[in-house]
Design a protein around this motif. Structure first.
Motif, PDB file in Angstrom:
ATOM      1  N   GLY A   1       1.140   7.948  14.224  1.00  0.00           N
ATOM      2  CA  GLY A   1       0.800   8.752  15.407  1.00  0.00           C
ATOM      3  C   GLY A   1       1.954   8.848  16.385  1.00  0.00           C
ATOM      4  O   GLY A   1       1.736   8.779  17.593  1.00  0.00           O
TER       5      GLY A   1
ATOM      6  N   SER B   1      -4.263  -1.814   5.412  1.00  0.00           N
ATOM      7  CA  SER B   1      -5.417  -2.257   4.609  1.00  0.00           C
ATOM      8  C   SER B   1      -5.315  -3.746   4.295  1.00  0.00           C
ATOM      9  O   SER B   1      -6.324  -4.460   4.311  1.00  0.00           O
ATOM     10  CB  SER B   1      -5.528  -1.437   3.322  1.00  0.00           C
TER      11      SER B   1
ATOM     12  N   SER C   1       6.138  -0.525  -6.450  1.00  0.00           N
ATOM     13  CA  SER C   1       5.916  -1.816  -7.105  1.00  0.00           C
ATOM     14  C   SER C   1       4.432  -2.131  -7.248  1.00  0.00           C
ATOM     15  O   SER C   1       4.013  -2.774  -8.207  1.00  0.00           O
ATOM     16  CB  SER C   1       6.652  -2.941  -6.375  1.00  0.00           C
TER      17      SER C   1
ATOM     18  N   LEU D   1      -5.647   6.147   8.095  1.00  0.00           N
ATOM     19  CA  LEU D   1      -5.838   4.777   8.595  1.00  0.00           C
ATOM     20  C   LEU D   1      -7.305   4.388   8.488  1.00  0.00           C
ATOM     21  O   LEU D   1      -7.624   3.245   8.160  1.00  0.00           O
ATOM     22  CB  LEU D   1      -5.327   4.660  10.029  1.00  0.00           C
TER      23      LEU D   1
ATOM     24  N   GLU E   1       3.827 -10.158   1.947  1.00  0.00           N
ATOM     25  CA  GLU E   1       4.402  -8.894   2.427  1.00  0.00           C
ATOM     26  C   GLU E   1       5.881  -8.876   2.063  1.00  0.00           C
ATOM     27  O   GLU E   1       6.604  -9.832   2.359  1.00  0.00           O
ATOM     28  CB  GLU E   1       4.212  -8.775   3.949  1.00  0.00           C
TER      29      GLU E   1
ATOM     30  N   GLU F   1      -3.984   3.018   0.491  1.00  0.00           N
ATOM     31  CA  GLU F   1      -3.348   4.231  -0.014  1.00  0.00           C
ATOM     32  C   GLU F   1      -2.938   4.120  -1.480  1.00  0.00           C
ATOM     33  O   GLU F   1      -2.641   5.121  -2.121  1.00  0.00           O
ATOM     34  CB  GLU F   1      -2.119   4.507   0.868  1.00  0.00           C
TER      35      GLU F   1
HETATM   36  C1  FAD Z   1       5.367   8.305   9.926  1.00  0.00           C
HETATM   37  C2  FAD Z   1       3.920   8.081   9.559  1.00  0.00           C
HETATM   38  C3  FAD Z   1       2.937   8.328  10.511  1.00  0.00           C
HETATM   39  C4  FAD Z   1       1.593   8.150  10.169  1.00  0.00           C
HETATM   40  N1  FAD Z   1       0.655   8.346  11.135  1.00  0.00           N
HETATM   41  C5  FAD Z   1      -0.648   8.154  10.841  1.00  0.00           C
HETATM   42  C6  FAD Z   1      -1.646   8.270  11.860  1.00  0.00           C
HETATM   43  O1  FAD Z   1      -1.348   8.417  13.049  1.00  0.00           O
HETATM   44  N2  FAD Z   1      -2.948   8.139  11.473  1.00  0.00           N
HETATM   45  C7  FAD Z   1      -3.320   7.887  10.176  1.00  0.00           C
HETATM   46  O2  FAD Z   1      -4.508   7.808   9.887  1.00  0.00           O
HETATM   47  N3  FAD Z   1      -2.383   7.712   9.209  1.00  0.00           N
HETATM   48  C8  FAD Z   1      -1.076   7.817   9.514  1.00  0.00           C
HETATM   49  N4  FAD Z   1      -0.131   7.607   8.545  1.00  0.00           N
HETATM   50  C9  FAD Z   1      -0.579   7.136   7.198  1.00  0.00           C
HETATM   51  C10 FAD Z   1      -0.928   5.642   7.264  1.00  0.00           C
HETATM   52  O3  FAD Z   1       0.084   4.932   7.928  1.00  0.00           O
HETATM   53  C11 FAD Z   1      -1.109   5.063   5.847  1.00  0.00           C
HETATM   54  O4  FAD Z   1      -2.033   5.833   5.135  1.00  0.00           O
HETATM   55  C12 FAD Z   1      -1.570   3.611   5.911  1.00  0.00           C
HETATM   56  O5  FAD Z   1      -0.606   2.804   6.553  1.00  0.00           O
HETATM   57  C13 FAD Z   1      -1.830   3.076   4.510  1.00  0.00           C
HETATM   58  O6  FAD Z   1      -2.162   1.702   4.615  1.00  0.00           O
HETATM   59  P1  FAD Z   1      -1.922   0.744   3.375  1.00  0.00           P
HETATM   60  O7  FAD Z   1      -2.258  -0.626   3.849  1.00  0.00           O
HETATM   61  O8  FAD Z   1      -2.618   1.250   2.189  1.00  0.00           O
HETATM   62  O9  FAD Z   1      -0.366   0.853   3.066  1.00  0.00           O
HETATM   63  P2  FAD Z   1       0.868   0.456   3.990  1.00  0.00           P
HETATM   64  O10 FAD Z   1       0.508   0.533   5.412  1.00  0.00           O
HETATM   65  O11 FAD Z   1       1.995   1.275   3.479  1.00  0.00           O
HETATM   66  O12 FAD Z   1       1.114  -1.071   3.646  1.00  0.00           O
HETATM   67  C14 FAD Z   1       1.505  -1.515   2.372  1.00  0.00           C
HETATM   68  C15 FAD Z   1       2.349  -2.751   2.560  1.00  0.00           C
HETATM   69  O13 FAD Z   1       2.562  -3.374   1.291  1.00  0.00           O
HETATM   70  C16 FAD Z   1       3.881  -3.865   1.242  1.00  0.00           C
HETATM   71  N5  FAD Z   1       4.238  -3.975  -0.162  1.00  0.00           N
HETATM   72  C17 FAD Z   1       4.442  -2.979  -1.070  1.00  0.00           C
HETATM   73  N6  FAD Z   1       4.694  -3.486  -2.288  1.00  0.00           N
HETATM   74  C18 FAD Z   1       4.668  -4.839  -2.167  1.00  0.00           C
HETATM   75  C19 FAD Z   1       4.862  -5.910  -3.074  1.00  0.00           C
HETATM   76  N7  FAD Z   1       5.127  -5.708  -4.360  1.00  0.00           N
HETATM   77  N8  FAD Z   1       4.758  -7.184  -2.619  1.00  0.00           N
HETATM   78  C20 FAD Z   1       4.494  -7.429  -1.300  1.00  0.00           C
HETATM   79  N9  FAD Z   1       4.289  -6.430  -0.389  1.00  0.00           N
HETATM   80  C21 FAD Z   1       4.369  -5.161  -0.820  1.00  0.00           C
HETATM   81  C22 FAD Z   1       4.679  -2.823   2.013  1.00  0.00           C
HETATM   82  O14 FAD Z   1       5.888  -3.364   2.493  1.00  0.00           O
HETATM   83  C23 FAD Z   1       3.703  -2.449   3.131  1.00  0.00           C
HETATM   84  O15 FAD Z   1       3.904  -3.233   4.287  1.00  0.00           O
HETATM   85  C24 FAD Z   1       1.224   7.750   8.859  1.00  0.00           C
HETATM   86  C25 FAD Z   1       2.219   7.496   7.916  1.00  0.00           C
HETATM   87  C26 FAD Z   1       3.556   7.645   8.253  1.00  0.00           C
HETATM   88  C27 FAD Z   1       4.615   7.343   7.230  1.00  0.00           C
END
Ligand code: FAD
Length: 409
Positions: free
Chosen positions: A43, A11, A171, A391, A30, A378
């Motif tokens: 995936g 995101s 966090s 995703l 990050e 998320e």
């Molecule tokens: C093994 C696995 C397989 C998956 N496969 C799928 C799939 O195939 N299809 C699907 O739809 N979903 C899948 N998911 C779920 C999907 O990956 C997540 O829902 C999605 O990545 C969420 O995106 P996000 O940007 O909200 O969070 P994230 O992708 O978790 O990104 C958050 C980022 O913020 C960073 N962060 C956290 N706190 C701080 C801070 N204080 N300061 C700076 N940076 C920080 C973290 O390091 C991280 O990089 C999977 C999840 C896992 C674990």
């Protein structure tokens, strides 16, 4: 105008791309050594990037309607256009799941990184954000190993607690809470179930095509068909992951929860009983321990027979009374386990719960508590089923939040 994006996951990267307009300086913080670590694992390394069937039934949270305006404007067709423009050719697989044709999650990450670079977004890795302070009409962002940055708008995109080795942590919730947001208790979803059972040691490592039902409050509250895997502490596999959210929600509500593992979902009860009778009658001189071998994964057989009340597995099959055979059929139709919990976080794919969406504008994803603060992904109390829905929510909400955060004042 300066915009800080906190979190370089799915995101956050899309928010950075959407926010990068002329006259807008984008800083993405990050905490990891590089962006998009979790994306690489999605995936099974192939990245199920969306789903063609985005029916609201696939999205959950305390306010299930919250995600609809975002997903109505940013649907699967939008995701395909967005990634198509970056070079990703989609392929559609079973259950409407969409993957990149390359079969590589890394290609999805590459195109996002390249686009951020082309647009001039500044990526600050190893930059865990510890504090975000409101300072008049601006914000001060305090990240590790850097001086505080003053910005006009902030997008919180720190993800949830799932998969801590891939960046999941709390966090982001602490940052949101400190800014005045309520956090709905997070719990692991798309996660294994921890079971209390004396049989786990015997059956752990066994994988089979089956089905599961979650029972709470005297009724079946979730069910799924597919692969089931017994583990050291409980059960996992796609079918279990699919029902884990409902189990977790009921446990959090204080209800006792049971998991029925169905070992022969392909047979109607009558047909199953006939098959068991036939097997016992066919080889009456054989020890009872051998009767189900060839029908059921043999590592499950002793535990199933004992669960059915048979103590002596060396006795002849022919000596087992009809009522004991009936009990075996009952276990195969639904082997009951008490559920102790969901998780651990290390094996969860998604977080249910998170920032209370009642305090966020569903149209813009701007905080109703703090003007010019936006939230995405998320970390919000929105989660989806397995199949590309999480995703899709990350891309869609990241784009809406990034657009909002770069809107002229
Ligand atoms: C093994 C696995 C397989 C998956 N496969 C799928 C799939 O195939 N299809 C699907 O739809 N979903 C899948 N998911 C779920 C999907 O990956 C997540 O829902 C999605 O990545 C969420 O995106 P996000 O940007 O909200 O969070 P994230 O992708 O978790 O990104 C958050 C980022 O913020 C960073 N962060 C956290 N706190 C701080 C801070 N204080 N300061 C700076 N940076 C920080 C973290 O390091 C991280 O990089 C999977 C999840 C896992 C674990």
């Amino acid at each position: 105008m300066r915009v800080a994006i906190i979190g370089g996951g799915a995101s956050g990267m899309v928010a950075a791309i959407a926010a990068s307009r002329p006259g807008v300086e984008v800083l993405l913080f990050e905490k990891g050594e590089r962006v998009g670590r979790k994306l690489l694992a999605t995936g099974n390394g192939r990245c199920n990037l969306t789903n063609l069937d985005l029916d609201p039934v696939h999205f959950h949270g305390s306010l299930p309607a919250f995600s609809r305006p975002v997903l109505a404007r940013h649907d699967a067709a939008w995701t395909l256009r967005f990634f198509g423009a970056l070079g990703i050719t989609p392929v559609v697989e079973d259950r409407d799941r969409v993957f990149p044709r390359s079969g590589q999650a890394s290609s999805v990450l590459d195109v996002l990184r390249w686009r951020m670079e082309e647009l001039g977004a500044q990526v600050r890795c190893k930059g865990t954000v510890r504090d975000v302070r409101v300072s008049g009409r601006a914000f001060q962002v305090f990240a590790d190993s850097a001086l505080p940055e003053t910005v006009d708008r902030v997008v919180l995109a720190t993800g949830g607690r799932a998969a801590p080795t891939l960046g999941g942590d709390v966090s982001g919730y602490a940052l949101a809470h400190a800014l005045g947001h309520r956090i709905i208790e997070p719990f692991p979803a798309l996660a294994p179930l921890r079971l209390s059972s004396p049989w786990l040691r015997q059956v752990q490592g066994t994988r089979f095509d089956g089905a599961v039902e979650v029972l709470a409050g005297g009724e079946i509250v979730a069910s799924a068909r597919g692969e089931v895997l017994f583990t050291e502490h409980g059960a996992s596999g796609p079918a279990v992951l699919d029902v884990s959210r409902v189990a977790g929600e009921r446990l959090l509500a204080g209800q006792p929860v049971r998991l029925n593992v169905i070992l022969a979902p392909d047979l109607e009860p009558d047909a199953l009983r006939r098959e068991i009778d036939r097997r016992f009658e066919q080889l009456p001189q054989r020890p009872v321990s051998t009767v189900l071998v060839g029908f059921l994964n043999k590592r499950l057989v002793p535990a199933v027979l004992r669960e059915s009340g048979l103590a002596d597995l060396e006795r002849c099959a022919g000596a087992v009374p009809a009522e004991a055979r009936g009990r075996i059929a009952e276990v195969l139709e639904g082997w009951p386990f008490d559920v102790a919990g969901t998780g651990p976080w290390a094996h969860a794919q998604v977080t249910a719960g998170g920032v209370d969406v009642a305090e966020v504008d569903p149209g813009t994803l701007e905080s109703r508590r703090v003007p010019n603060l936006f939230l995405a992904g998320e970390m919000l109390d929105v989660d989806g089923d397995c199949g590309g829905f999480n995703l899709q929510w990350a891309w869609a909400s990241g784009h809406v939040a990034g657009e909002g955060a770069s809107r002229p004042a």
